[in-house]
Design an enzyme around this catalytic site. Structure first.
Site, PDB file in Angstrom:
ATOM      1  N   ALA A 105       2.908  -1.511   4.537  1.00 33.28           N
ATOM      2  CA  ALA A 105       2.706  -0.306   5.348  1.00 33.28           C
ATOM      3  C   ALA A 105       3.039  -0.578   6.816  1.00 33.28           C
ATOM      4  O   ALA A 105       3.769   0.184   7.447  1.00 33.28           O
ATOM      5  CB  ALA A 105       1.266   0.174   5.202  1.00 33.28           C
ATOM      6  N   SER A 117      -2.394 -10.805  10.867  1.00 35.26           N
ATOM      7  CA  SER A 117      -3.036 -12.104  10.779  1.00 35.26           C
ATOM      8  C   SER A 117      -2.567 -12.844   9.532  1.00 35.26           C
ATOM      9  O   SER A 117      -2.834 -12.403   8.418  1.00 35.26           O
ATOM     10  CB  SER A 117      -4.565 -11.907  10.742  1.00 35.26           C
ATOM     11  OG  SER A 117      -5.176 -13.031  10.180  1.00 35.26           O
ATOM     12  N   VAL A 145       0.736  -7.350  -3.598  1.00 43.43           N
ATOM     13  CA  VAL A 145       1.274  -6.609  -4.742  1.00 43.43           C
ATOM     14  C   VAL A 145       2.019  -5.385  -4.196  1.00 43.43           C
ATOM     15  O   VAL A 145       2.104  -5.211  -2.992  1.00 43.43           O
ATOM     16  CB  VAL A 145       0.154  -6.162  -5.714  1.00 43.43           C
ATOM     17  CG1 VAL A 145      -0.340  -7.307  -6.550  1.00 43.43           C
ATOM     18  CG2 VAL A 145      -0.996  -5.512  -4.948  1.00 43.43           C
ATOM     19  N   ALA A 148       6.991  -2.186  -7.259  1.00 39.61           N
ATOM     20  CA  ALA A 148       7.806  -1.188  -7.963  1.00 39.61           C
ATOM     21  C   ALA A 148       7.825   0.083  -7.136  1.00 39.61           C
ATOM     22  O   ALA A 148       6.815   0.476  -6.558  1.00 39.61           O
ATOM     23  CB  ALA A 148       7.213  -0.901  -9.341  1.00 39.61           C
ATOM     24  N   LYS A 185      15.432  -0.055 -10.934  1.00 44.34           N
ATOM     25  CA  LYS A 185      14.397   0.558 -11.778  1.00 44.34           C
ATOM     26  C   LYS A 185      14.848   1.980 -12.132  1.00 44.34           C
ATOM     27  O   LYS A 185      15.023   2.821 -11.246  1.00 44.34           O
ATOM     28  CB  LYS A 185      13.070   0.585 -11.010  1.00 44.34           C
ATOM     29  CG  LYS A 185      11.985   1.333 -11.749  1.00 44.34           C
ATOM     30  CD  LYS A 185      10.674   1.323 -10.969  1.00 44.34           C
ATOM     31  CE  LYS A 185       9.689   2.286 -11.593  1.00 44.34           C
ATOM     32  NZ  LYS A 185       8.460   2.449 -10.817  1.00 44.34           N
ATOM     33  N   ILE A 237       3.793   3.056  -2.165  1.00 46.13           N
ATOM     34  CA  ILE A 237       4.820   2.810  -1.135  1.00 46.13           C
ATOM     35  C   ILE A 237       5.480   4.144  -0.762  1.00 46.13           C
ATOM     36  O   ILE A 237       5.767   4.415   0.402  1.00 46.13           O
ATOM     37  CB  ILE A 237       5.843   1.763  -1.624  1.00 46.13           C
ATOM     38  CG1 ILE A 237       5.149   0.405  -1.734  1.00 46.13           C
ATOM     39  CG2 ILE A 237       7.043   1.694  -0.690  1.00 46.13           C
ATOM     40  CD1 ILE A 237       5.977  -0.674  -2.394  1.00 46.13           C
ATOM     41  N   GLY A 284       7.940  21.471  -3.721  1.00 44.64           N
ATOM     42  CA  GLY A 284       7.639  20.322  -2.873  1.00 44.64           C
ATOM     43  C   GLY A 284       6.846  19.231  -3.565  1.00 44.64           C
ATOM     44  O   GLY A 284       6.623  18.175  -2.994  1.00 44.64           O
TER      45      GLY A 284
HETATM   46  P1  FAD Z   1      -2.047  -5.068   3.020  1.00 44.30           P
HETATM   47  O1  FAD Z   1      -0.892  -5.600   2.269  1.00 44.30           O
HETATM   48  O2  FAD Z   1      -3.405  -5.486   2.572  1.00 44.30           O
HETATM   49  O3  FAD Z   1      -1.855  -5.453   4.526  1.00 44.30           O
HETATM   50  C1  FAD Z   1      -2.921  -5.419   5.451  1.00 44.30           C
HETATM   51  C2  FAD Z   1      -2.482  -6.070   6.744  1.00 44.30           C
HETATM   52  O4  FAD Z   1      -3.518  -5.952   7.689  1.00 44.30           O
HETATM   53  C3  FAD Z   1      -2.180  -7.560   6.611  1.00 44.30           C
HETATM   54  O5  FAD Z   1      -1.067  -7.896   7.393  1.00 44.30           O
HETATM   55  C4  FAD Z   1      -3.436  -8.214   7.193  1.00 44.30           C
HETATM   56  O6  FAD Z   1      -3.177  -9.479   7.710  1.00 44.30           O
HETATM   57  C5  FAD Z   1      -3.765  -7.204   8.289  1.00 44.30           C
HETATM   58  N1  FAD Z   1      -5.158  -7.273   8.721  1.00 44.30           N
HETATM   59  C6  FAD Z   1      -6.280  -6.906   8.047  1.00 44.30           C
HETATM   60  N2  FAD Z   1      -7.375  -7.153   8.799  1.00 44.30           N
HETATM   61  C7  FAD Z   1      -6.930  -7.667   9.978  1.00 44.30           C
HETATM   62  C8  FAD Z   1      -7.565  -8.117  11.160  1.00 44.30           C
HETATM   63  N3  FAD Z   1      -8.884  -8.151  11.307  1.00 44.30           N
HETATM   64  N4  FAD Z   1      -6.780  -8.584  12.138  1.00 44.30           N
HETATM   65  C9  FAD Z   1      -5.439  -8.605  12.046  1.00 44.30           C
HETATM   66  N5  FAD Z   1      -4.785  -8.193  10.951  1.00 44.30           N
HETATM   67  C10 FAD Z   1      -5.521  -7.717   9.923  1.00 44.30           C
HETATM   68  N6  FAD Z   1       2.449   0.326  -4.584  1.00 44.30           N
HETATM   69  C11 FAD Z   1       3.639   0.701  -5.067  1.00 44.30           C
HETATM   70  O7  FAD Z   1       4.302   1.537  -4.472  1.00 44.30           O
HETATM   71  N7  FAD Z   1       4.120   0.144  -6.221  1.00 44.30           N
HETATM   72  C12 FAD Z   1       3.414  -0.727  -6.948  1.00 44.30           C
HETATM   73  O8  FAD Z   1       3.903  -1.227  -7.959  1.00 44.30           O
HETATM   74  C13 FAD Z   1       2.105  -1.072  -6.504  1.00 44.30           C
HETATM   75  N8  FAD Z   1       1.312  -1.929  -7.200  1.00 44.30           N
HETATM   76  C14 FAD Z   1       0.042  -2.187  -6.746  1.00 44.30           C
HETATM   77  C15 FAD Z   1      -0.839  -2.939  -7.530  1.00 44.30           C
HETATM   78  C16 FAD Z   1      -2.150  -3.138  -7.105  1.00 44.30           C
HETATM   79  C17 FAD Z   1      -3.119  -3.899  -7.948  1.00 44.30           C
HETATM   80  C18 FAD Z   1      -2.581  -2.639  -5.849  1.00 44.30           C
HETATM   81  C19 FAD Z   1      -3.961  -2.874  -5.343  1.00 44.30           C
HETATM   82  C20 FAD Z   1      -1.694  -1.914  -5.072  1.00 44.30           C
HETATM   83  C21 FAD Z   1      -0.401  -1.660  -5.518  1.00 44.30           C
HETATM   84  N9  FAD Z   1       0.458  -0.885  -4.768  1.00 44.30           N
HETATM   85  C22 FAD Z   1       1.672  -0.532  -5.275  1.00 44.30           C
HETATM   86  C23 FAD Z   1       0.107  -0.493  -3.429  1.00 44.30           C
HETATM   87  C24 FAD Z   1       0.781  -1.454  -2.448  1.00 44.30           C
HETATM   88  O9  FAD Z   1       0.434  -2.769  -2.727  1.00 44.30           O
HETATM   89  C25 FAD Z   1       0.377  -1.133  -1.048  1.00 44.30           C
HETATM   90  O10 FAD Z   1       0.567   0.209  -0.815  1.00 44.30           O
HETATM   91  C26 FAD Z   1       1.223  -1.857  -0.061  1.00 44.30           C
HETATM   92  O11 FAD Z   1       1.269  -3.204  -0.327  1.00 44.30           O
HETATM   93  C27 FAD Z   1       0.719  -1.617   1.312  1.00 44.30           C
HETATM   94  O12 FAD Z   1      -0.402  -2.380   1.585  1.00 44.30           O
HETATM   95  P2  FAD Z   1      -0.915  -2.348   3.058  1.00 44.30           P
HETATM   96  O13 FAD Z   1       0.192  -2.755   3.953  1.00 44.30           O
HETATM   97  O14 FAD Z   1      -1.577  -1.050   3.284  1.00 44.30           O
HETATM   98  O15 FAD Z   1      -2.096  -3.443   3.043  1.00 44.30           O
END
Ligand code: FAD
Length: 494
Positions: free
Chosen positions: A22, A45, A53, A56, A84, A346, A428
């Protein structure tokens, strides 16, 4: 809150908290489009790391890449990505049954009625084959083939290595001026007057001040949840699963161009084939399976050598009551989570970013904030309903888990289709009529009657219409090489 209490200072400094998928998608998009007028900083961090994860995707990611000027070959090579064409749902309708929900359309529609009505009449008269025979993408997936074609736009998405994707986007964002800060956020400072976020204080003592903040801190939701106190709407009455285990293994065969979603006794498993490895996971409900049972079921099903041992993820399905609050937008897991059955998270990040860019505030406006939240809510709820369909439409009753999911509510859309072959669809919505039809048919819901338009064709014309549609699918797919043969030439890993 009215505009009077929102600060009227122009937004120049944007701080992105978190560098998972994200965070880096947001940073790349903002830097690429507004990098010349905004000062963009991302803090992440390494010690905390990412969820690891999310590999896909669905087809609109290709549009996102086009907007960012990302070349497909560069992207596939950098992320060890594969193609895919859809998802293979195994053991969902019943044990041993399989169907593919592809990204393609089946047959040709008439303006008055979808192709399923013509197919239905054909089937009643013994003229039609399997519904799956009429879709190019679906047949290509079945036959493990893929290529771009000059005369047909194949609709496809990607599988990718999430860590490599974040690295790839990070380089792009930094090229366009985004500053990266390594560090742990220790405190989020808010302004007592407006309640807006003013700065992030890091453990190192550094302070990152900003006018606008994007919370990409994952399930922690440090800014939107912990600092701004925006509540979370829990959807566990519709979606029972709340835990996952993920692992990476070596590939034992060439990657197929589809994700596998394999139902089990209290959840399901995914297989995401990349060029260099396979991403695996089990998603389950802790009410129906304990962690030891899940681990055992998961480990015993893995193929290849384990290259990253199973790691657990706990989650709650649902969404923030407001994904945009004051001067903070939550993207990714900080904003919402729907289990990854249709690989939508995603995509929802992408939608959040595009909407944010379209309504990017020169100054904050409550009307723009409310509009953003309303649009995102509608989109999320549609995705939730589509995911719930897979459970609701199942014939499985072989464990307490399946008995419980079968009692969940989505009856209107299913009854409408079962009785009339029509799909309740609002403009939509992400999943178009074709997706609902492929999944409902795949799960064994066949409409009782077809639209009268399908009766207008004479029997001979109908036979020709269906025969031509099927032939066109076979001929088109026959022109495609094996998926990995094509990919090795098209985007070889560096
Ligand atoms: P994260 O990857 O958790 O990133 C969080 C970030 O915040 C990290 O960089 C961390 O270091 C930082 N952070 C947190 N706390 C602090 C702090 N105190 N100080 C500094 N930095 C901090 N989506 C899909 O589209 N397709 C899929 O196939 C899919 N499979 C999934 C399977 C599972 C089991 C899960 C749980 C999710 C899946 N998703 C999937 C969703 C996908 O993984 C997430 O949408 C995507 O990875 C985005 O994650 P994120 O960036 O929100 O969070």
């Amino acid at each position: 809150m009215d505009d009077a209490r929102l600060p009227s200072t122009p937004i120049r400094r944007v701080v992105i908290a978190g560098g998972g998928t994200a965070g880096w998608m947001a940073a790349a998009a903002l830097a690429r489009t507004l990098g010349r007028v905004l000062d963009i900083t991302l803090v992440e961090s390494e010690q905390i790391g990412t969820v690891g994860v999310g590999e896909a995707t669905i087809p609109p990611l290709r549009t996102f890449h086009r907007l960012l000027g990302i070349g497909e070959q560069d992207y596939l090579a950098a992320t060890q990505g594969t193609i895919k064409l859809g998802i293979s749902f195994e053991n969902w309708r019943a044990q041993g049954h399989r169907y593919i929900h592809s990204f393609g359309s089946s047959g040709r529609d008439h303006w008055s009625a979808g192709f399923q009505h013509f197919w239905l009449r054909g089937r009643q008269e013994g003229l039609a084959g399997d519904y799956a025979d009429y879709c190019i993408e679906l047949q290509a997936a079945h036959q493990d083939r893929f290529s771009h074609l000059p005369d047909y736009h194949v609709n496809y998405a990607y599988h990718m290595d999430a860590a490599l994707y974040a690295r790839f986007l990070r380089a792009l964002a930094q090229r366009h001026g985004c500053r990266r800060v390594e560090g742990k956020i220790a405190e989020v400072e808010t302004d007592p007057g407006s309640g807006c976020i003013g700065a992030l204080k890091l453990e190192s003592g550094d302070v990152l001040e900003g006018d606008f903040f994007i919370d990409c801190t994952g399930f922690r939701a440090l800014l939107i949840g912990q600092a701004l106190g925006v509540g979370f709407s829990d959807w566990s009455q519709w979606l029972l699963n709340d835990r996952a285990l993920a692992a990476q293994t070596t590939a034992v065969r060439d990657a197929v161009p589809y994700t596998r979603a394999i139902a089990g006794t209290a959840g399901w498993q995914w297989r995401i084939p990349l060029q260099h490895r396979v991403g695996n996971g089990i998603v389950y409900s802790s009410r129906f399976m304990d962690d030891d049972q899940a681990r055992e079921a998961f480990l015993s099903s893995l193929e290849g050598e384990v290259i990253r041992a199973p790691w657990p993820v706990r989650f709650r399905p649902g969404q923030r009551q407001r994904c945009w609050e004051k001067n903070c937008v939550a993207l990714g897991l900080a904003g919402s989570f729907i289990e990854p059955l249709e690989s939508t998270t995603i995509h929802l990040i992408q939608r959040g970013i595009v909407r944010l860019l379209q309504s990017f505030p020169g100054v904050l406006s409550q009307a723009a904030i409310d509009d953003y939240n309303a649009q995102l809510d509608a989109e999320l709820q549609h995705v939730r309903d589509f995911v719930v369909l897979h459970y609701h439409a199942t014939e499985r009753r072989d464990s307490p888990y399946w008995e419980e999911v079968a009692s969940m509510r989505l009856q209107h859309r299913i009854d409408l289709f079962r009785e009339t072959g029509l799909v309740f669809h609002q403009p939509g919505e992400l999943f178009a009529e074709n997706s609902w039809v492929q999944v409902m048919m795949g799960q064994g819901i066949v409409p009782a009657r077809h639209h009268p338009a399908a009766a207008v064709l004479g029997r001979g014309d109908l036979q020709r219409f269906l025969g031509d549609a099927r032939r066109q699918v076979l001929e088109t797919v026959a022109r495609m090489p094996a998926h990995m043969d094509y990919l090795r030439r098209y985007a070889p890993a560096p």
